[in-house]
Motif scaffolding. Structure first.
Motif, PDB file in Angstrom:
ATOM      1  N   ALA A 141      40.544  18.485  98.942  1.00 29.54           N
ATOM      2  CA  ALA A 141      41.350  19.614  98.499  1.00 29.54           C
ATOM      3  C   ALA A 141      40.498  20.881  98.545  1.00 29.54           C
ATOM      4  O   ALA A 141      39.280  20.817  98.706  1.00 29.54           O
ATOM      5  CB  ALA A 141      41.848  19.406  97.066  1.00 29.54           C
ATOM      6  N   VAL A 142      41.161  22.011  98.364  1.00 26.64           N
ATOM      7  CA  VAL A 142      40.446  23.245  98.079  1.00 26.64           C
ATOM      8  C   VAL A 142      40.287  23.321  96.570  1.00 26.64           C
ATOM      9  O   VAL A 142      41.271  23.186  95.828  1.00 26.64           O
ATOM     10  CB  VAL A 142      41.204  24.482  98.603  1.00 26.64           C
ATOM     11  CG1 VAL A 142      40.456  25.757  98.228  1.00 26.64           C
ATOM     12  CG2 VAL A 142      41.384  24.394 100.115  1.00 26.64           C
ATOM     13  N   TYR A 143      39.071  23.514  96.123  1.00 29.51           N
ATOM     14  CA  TYR A 143      38.758  23.583  94.701  1.00 29.51           C
ATOM     15  C   TYR A 143      38.562  25.038  94.295  1.00 29.51           C
ATOM     16  O   TYR A 143      37.814  25.778  94.951  1.00 29.51           O
ATOM     17  CB  TYR A 143      37.497  22.773  94.402  1.00 29.51           C
ATOM     18  CG  TYR A 143      37.752  21.285  94.415  1.00 29.51           C
ATOM     19  CD1 TYR A 143      38.017  20.614  95.598  1.00 29.51           C
ATOM     20  CD2 TYR A 143      37.741  20.547  93.233  1.00 29.51           C
ATOM     21  CE1 TYR A 143      38.273  19.252  95.608  1.00 29.51           C
ATOM     22  CE2 TYR A 143      37.983  19.180  93.227  1.00 29.51           C
ATOM     23  CZ  TYR A 143      38.251  18.544  94.422  1.00 29.51           C
ATOM     24  OH  TYR A 143      38.521  17.192  94.439  1.00 29.51           O
ATOM     25  N   TYR A 144      39.234  25.418  93.207  1.00 33.13           N
ATOM     26  CA  TYR A 144      39.212  26.794  92.729  1.00 33.13           C
ATOM     27  C   TYR A 144      38.604  26.869  91.337  1.00 33.13           C
ATOM     28  O   TYR A 144      38.945  26.075  90.449  1.00 33.13           O
ATOM     29  CB  TYR A 144      40.626  27.361  92.666  1.00 33.13           C
ATOM     30  CG  TYR A 144      41.326  27.476  93.991  1.00 33.13           C
ATOM     31  CD1 TYR A 144      42.108  26.439  94.474  1.00 33.13           C
ATOM     32  CD2 TYR A 144      41.212  28.639  94.760  1.00 33.13           C
ATOM     33  CE1 TYR A 144      42.759  26.548  95.691  1.00 33.13           C
ATOM     34  CE2 TYR A 144      41.862  28.758  95.976  1.00 33.13           C
ATOM     35  CZ  TYR A 144      42.632  27.712  96.438  1.00 33.13           C
ATOM     36  OH  TYR A 144      43.270  27.824  97.647  1.00 33.13           O
ATOM     37  N   CYS A 145      37.767  27.843  91.163  1.00 27.26           N
ATOM     38  CA  CYS A 145      37.235  28.189  89.846  1.00 27.26           C
ATOM     39  C   CYS A 145      38.242  29.112  89.159  1.00 27.26           C
ATOM     40  O   CYS A 145      38.883  29.945  89.814  1.00 27.26           O
ATOM     41  CB  CYS A 145      35.894  28.887  90.043  1.00 27.26           C
ATOM     42  SG  CYS A 145      35.111  29.499  88.556  1.00 27.26           S
ATOM     43  N   TYR A 146      38.364  28.981  87.851  1.00 24.28           N
ATOM     44  CA  TYR A 146      39.369  29.752  87.105  1.00 24.28           C
ATOM     45  C   TYR A 146      38.809  30.119  85.749  1.00 24.28           C
ATOM     46  O   TYR A 146      38.095  29.324  85.118  1.00 24.28           O
ATOM     47  CB  TYR A 146      40.632  28.906  86.938  1.00 24.28           C
ATOM     48  CG  TYR A 146      41.735  29.553  86.120  1.00 24.28           C
ATOM     49  CD1 TYR A 146      41.962  29.163  84.801  1.00 24.28           C
ATOM     50  CD2 TYR A 146      42.555  30.510  86.677  1.00 24.28           C
ATOM     51  CE1 TYR A 146      42.971  29.740  84.055  1.00 24.28           C
ATOM     52  CE2 TYR A 146      43.577  31.087  85.934  1.00 24.28           C
ATOM     53  CZ  TYR A 146      43.787  30.699  84.626  1.00 24.28           C
ATOM     54  OH  TYR A 146      44.797  31.270  83.899  1.00 24.28           O
ATOM     55  N   THR A 147      39.144  31.314  85.287  1.00 19.40           N
ATOM     56  CA  THR A 147      38.784  31.708  83.940  1.00 19.40           C
ATOM     57  C   THR A 147      39.914  32.497  83.311  1.00 19.40           C
ATOM     58  O   THR A 147      40.656  33.211  83.990  1.00 19.40           O
ATOM     59  CB  THR A 147      37.484  32.535  83.900  1.00 19.40           C
ATOM     60  OG1 THR A 147      37.117  32.770  82.538  1.00 19.40           O
ATOM     61  CG2 THR A 147      37.654  33.882  84.601  1.00 19.40           C
ATOM     62  N   ARG A 148      40.049  32.336  82.014  1.00 18.02           N
ATOM     63  CA  ARG A 148      41.055  33.076  81.251  1.00 18.02           C
ATOM     64  C   ARG A 148      40.595  33.134  79.809  1.00 18.02           C
ATOM     65  O   ARG A 148      40.128  32.133  79.259  1.00 18.02           O
ATOM     66  CB  ARG A 148      42.421  32.395  81.342  1.00 18.02           C
ATOM     67  CG  ARG A 148      43.549  33.138  80.620  1.00 18.02           C
ATOM     68  CD  ARG A 148      44.880  32.427  80.812  1.00 18.02           C
ATOM     69  NE  ARG A 148      45.976  33.131  80.165  1.00 18.02           N
ATOM     70  CZ  ARG A 148      46.332  32.941  78.908  1.00 18.02           C
ATOM     71  NH1 ARG A 148      45.693  32.064  78.154  1.00 18.02           N
ATOM     72  NH2 ARG A 148      47.342  33.616  78.385  1.00 18.02           N
ATOM     73  N   GLY A 149      40.706  34.307  79.207  1.00 21.93           N
ATOM     74  CA  GLY A 149      40.315  34.432  77.819  1.00 21.93           C
ATOM     75  C   GLY A 149      40.265  35.878  77.383  1.00 21.93           C
ATOM     76  O   GLY A 149      40.709  36.776  78.101  1.00 21.93           O
ATOM     77  N   ALA A 150      39.710  36.098  76.227  1.00 19.20           N
ATOM     78  CA  ALA A 150      39.674  37.439  75.636  1.00 19.20           C
ATOM     79  C   ALA A 150      38.935  38.434  76.521  1.00 19.20           C
ATOM     80  O   ALA A 150      39.282  39.613  76.570  1.00 19.20           O
ATOM     81  CB  ALA A 150      39.031  37.366  74.253  1.00 19.20           C
ATOM     82  N   ALA A 151      37.907  37.964  77.212  1.00 20.39           N
ATOM     83  CA  ALA A 151      37.091  38.876  78.028  1.00 20.39           C
ATOM     84  C   ALA A 151      37.847  39.444  79.218  1.00 20.39           C
ATOM     85  O   ALA A 151      37.426  40.452  79.789  1.00 20.39           O
ATOM     86  CB  ALA A 151      35.831  38.172  78.513  1.00 20.39           C
ATOM     87  N   THR A 152      38.924  38.782  79.616  1.00 19.47           N
ATOM     88  CA  THR A 152      39.737  39.279  80.732  1.00 19.47           C
ATOM     89  C   THR A 152      41.141  39.639  80.257  1.00 19.47           C
ATOM     90  O   THR A 152      42.077  39.649  81.062  1.00 19.47           O
ATOM     91  CB  THR A 152      39.812  38.228  81.858  1.00 19.47           C
ATOM     92  OG1 THR A 152      40.269  36.977  81.324  1.00 19.47           O
ATOM     93  CG2 THR A 152      38.458  38.032  82.510  1.00 19.47           C
ATOM     94  N   GLY A 153      41.285  39.925  78.983  1.00 19.28           N
ATOM     95  CA  GLY A 153      42.585  40.319  78.458  1.00 19.28           C
ATOM     96  C   GLY A 153      43.624  39.223  78.581  1.00 19.28           C
ATOM     97  O   GLY A 153      44.822  39.499  78.699  1.00 19.28           O
ATOM     98  N   TYR A 154      43.154  37.971  78.584  1.00 19.71           N
ATOM     99  CA  TYR A 154      44.016  36.796  78.739  1.00 19.71           C
ATOM    100  C   TYR A 154      44.757  36.791  80.068  1.00 19.71           C
ATOM    101  O   TYR A 154      45.800  36.159  80.215  1.00 19.71           O
ATOM    102  CB  TYR A 154      44.958  36.623  77.544  1.00 19.71           C
ATOM    103  CG  TYR A 154      44.189  36.389  76.275  1.00 19.71           C
ATOM    104  CD1 TYR A 154      43.941  37.418  75.383  1.00 19.71           C
ATOM    105  CD2 TYR A 154      43.653  35.131  75.999  1.00 19.71           C
ATOM    106  CE1 TYR A 154      43.186  37.203  74.231  1.00 19.71           C
ATOM    107  CE2 TYR A 154      42.895  34.911  74.852  1.00 19.71           C
ATOM    108  CZ  TYR A 154      42.663  35.958  73.978  1.00 19.71           C
ATOM    109  OH  TYR A 154      41.921  35.740  72.853  1.00 19.71           O
ATOM    110  N   VAL A 155      44.192  37.493  81.027  1.00 17.92           N
ATOM    111  CA  VAL A 155      44.683  37.441  82.403  1.00 17.92           C
ATOM    112  C   VAL A 155      43.837  36.421  83.154  1.00 17.92           C
ATOM    113  O   VAL A 155      42.610  36.451  83.079  1.00 17.92           O
ATOM    114  CB  VAL A 155      44.584  38.814  83.089  1.00 17.92           C
ATOM    115  CG1 VAL A 155      44.956  38.704  84.572  1.00 17.92           C
ATOM    116  CG2 VAL A 155      45.457  39.825  82.367  1.00 17.92           C
ATOM    117  N   GLY A 156      44.480  35.504  83.855  1.00 20.88           N
ATOM    118  CA  GLY A 156      43.740  34.499  84.600  1.00 20.88           C
ATOM    119  C   GLY A 156      43.129  35.072  85.861  1.00 20.88           C
ATOM    120  O   GLY A 156      43.736  35.868  86.566  1.00 20.88           O
ATOM    121  N   ILE A 157      41.897  34.662  86.134  1.00 22.53           N
ATOM    122  CA  ILE A 157      41.173  35.105  87.322  1.00 22.53           C
ATOM    123  C   ILE A 157      40.797  33.871  88.146  1.00 22.53           C
ATOM    124  O   ILE A 157      40.258  32.900  87.588  1.00 22.53           O
ATOM    125  CB  ILE A 157      39.896  35.871  86.958  1.00 22.53           C
ATOM    126  CG1 ILE A 157      40.216  37.044  86.019  1.00 22.53           C
ATOM    127  CG2 ILE A 157      39.190  36.356  88.218  1.00 22.53           C
ATOM    128  CD1 ILE A 157      41.067  38.119  86.643  1.00 22.53           C
TER     129      ILE A 157
END
Length: 118
Positions: free
Chosen positions: A91-107
């Motif tokens: 598969a293609v593997y993706y890194c993901y982050t979401r939380g207060a530091a990004t305004g709860y917007v997923g990156i």
């Protein structure tokens, strides 16, 4: 703009191992939870493993006992150690982050291809 930089994908034989890395800005890494998702051809993207800023982890049932997610806070880098790889892990593997530091917007990261084949 926040960037997540992934590395470590490639071609591996069944039963082999790979380690994926995801580097994030330190200001985000220290606060946000992070995770790995994957998307195989013709399938939806799904969670592989996740880790909170405090180090708590959870895994998809299909990878439990074979994959290990970890984070190095000093290097602002997250890892996914993948052992006993199977063709269905391709598969293609993706890194993901979401939380207060990004305004709860997923990156999302750009993705890295893992191919398990003999």
């Amino acid at each position: 703009q926040v960037q997540l930089v992934e590395s470590g994908g490639g071609l591996v034989q069944p039963g082999g191992s790979l380690r994926l890395s995801c580097a994030a800005p330190g200001s985000i890494f220290s606060i946000n939870g992070m995770g790995w998702y994957r998307q195989a051809p013709g399938k939806e993207r799904g969670l592989v493993a996740a880790i909170t800023s405090g180090g708590n982890t959870n895994y998809a049932d299909s990878v439990k006992g074979r994959f290990t997610i970890s984070r190095d806070n000093a290097k602002s880098t997250m890892f996914l150690q993948m052992n006993s790889l199977k063709p269905e892990d391709t598969a293609v593997y993706y890194c993901y982050t979401r939380g207060a530091a990004t305004g709860y917007v997923g990156i999302w990261g750009q993705g890295t291809l893992v191919t398990v084949s003999s």
